[in-house]
Motif scaffolding. Structure first.
Motif, short mmCIF file in Angstrom:
data_model
loop_
_atom_site.label_atom_id
_atom_site.label_comp_id
_atom_site.label_asym_id
_atom_site.label_seq_id
_atom_site.Cartn_x
_atom_site.Cartn_y
_atom_site.Cartn_z
N ILE A 199 -1.29 7.13 -0.35
CA ILE A 199 -1.36 5.69 -0.58
C ILE A 199 -1.20 5.41 -2.07
O ILE A 199 -1.61 6.20 -2.91
CB ILE A 199 -2.69 5.11 -0.04
N SER A 258 -11.44 8.59 2.47
CA SER A 258 -10.48 9.13 3.43
C SER A 258 -9.05 8.77 3.02
O SER A 258 -8.14 9.58 3.11
CB SER A 258 -10.80 8.58 4.83
N LEU A 259 -8.87 7.53 2.55
CA LEU A 259 -7.54 7.09 2.10
C LEU A 259 -7.11 7.84 0.84
O LEU A 259 -5.92 8.07 0.63
CB LEU A 259 -7.54 5.59 1.82
N TYR A 261 0.82 -1.23 0.00
CA TYR A 261 0.00 0.00 0.00
C TYR A 261 0.85 1.27 0.00
O TYR A 261 0.36 2.32 -0.35
CB TYR A 261 -1.08 0.01 1.09
N LYS A 280 -10.28 2.23 7.31
CA LYS A 280 -10.65 3.56 6.83
C LYS A 280 -11.49 3.52 5.57
O LYS A 280 -11.25 2.71 4.67
CB LYS A 280 -9.40 4.40 6.54
N ARG A 299 -5.66 0.21 10.41
CA ARG A 299 -6.23 1.50 9.99
C ARG A 299 -6.48 1.53 8.48
O ARG A 299 -7.52 2.00 8.03
CB ARG A 299 -5.30 2.64 10.42
N ILE A 300 -5.53 1.01 7.70
CA ILE A 300 -5.70 0.98 6.24
C ILE A 300 -6.92 0.14 5.87
O ILE A 300 -7.69 0.50 4.99
CB ILE A 300 -4.42 0.46 5.55
N THR A 333 -4.68 10.67 1.06
CA THR A 333 -3.33 10.39 1.54
C THR A 333 -2.43 10.07 0.35
O THR A 333 -2.87 10.11 -0.81
CB THR A 333 -3.33 9.19 2.51
N LEU A 364 -5.18 1.65 -3.49
CA LEU A 364 -6.45 2.35 -3.32
C LEU A 364 -7.55 1.70 -4.17
O LEU A 364 -8.68 1.51 -3.69
CB LEU A 364 -6.29 3.83 -3.68
#
Length: 188
Positions: A64, A58-59, A18, A54, A50-51, A62, A69
């Protein structure tokens, strides 16, 4: 036994995937399952948790990796079990990392109150100056016991004093057999 069965992965591979590390970009993770088990209770375990917990929107805000994703957007994971071999006073994650889990939208955290009952030696540990880390963690864990989320789409479960003894399944991981541990020895 069977630790390398399909469906069992290292945190190194998942985190590398990730984060877009070139050695792990081509890894494949089955996110079509509804339940995931993370064995370990350090900050890396909480990052993985958390990954998985979430919401994708929201990710997306970031850094990522895009390939991760896209796969996480298709995820069917609804239950995340974070399992530690030792008790809550010995967990290596930090209170800051724990608190961040409490901010994940649409996510309920479940800890049975009995999981946070300390044996006599652990009770001694948290009263000692060196036990400040454990005291802070226990404070957050106890707040998690009391928290609720009416709109939960995902649930994180914390389990302590369990060790995996067998990864089960014919050609793909279907379940893990655990045994209950007991702490022994002097403080720390």
């Amino acid at each position: 036994p069977n630790e390398t069965i399909s469906g069992s992965h290292t945190a190194t591979a998942f985190v590398g995937w990730y984060n877009g590390h070139p050695d792990y970009c081509d890894c494949s993770f089955d996110l079509s399952t509804e339940s995931v088990v993370i064995i370990g209770q350090g900050n890396v375990a909480l990052d993985v948790c958390r990954i998985l917990a979430k919401p994708v929107d929201s990710l997306a805000k970031t850094d990522i990796a895009n390939h991760a994703l896209e796969r996480l957007a298709e995820s069917r994971v609804r239950e995340i079990h974070v399992v530690g071999r030792r008790g809550p006073a010995q967990a290596k994650f930090t209170a800051v990392e724990l608190k961040e889990l409490m901010t994940v939208q649409n996510c309920q955290i479940v800890i049975e109150p009995s999981e946070l009952q300390l044996d006599a030696v652990s009770g001694q540990e948290i009263t000692m100056p060196e036990g400040a880390h454990a005291r802070a963690n226990l404070d957050v864990l106890n707040k998690m016991v009391e928290s609720t989320c009416e709109s939960a789409r995902k649930t994180i479960f914390f389990h302590f004093l369990l060790s995996p003894v067998e990864f089960c399944g014919d050609d793909h991981l279907t379940h893990i057999r655990f045994e209950r541990n007991r702490l022994e020895g002097s403080p720390f």
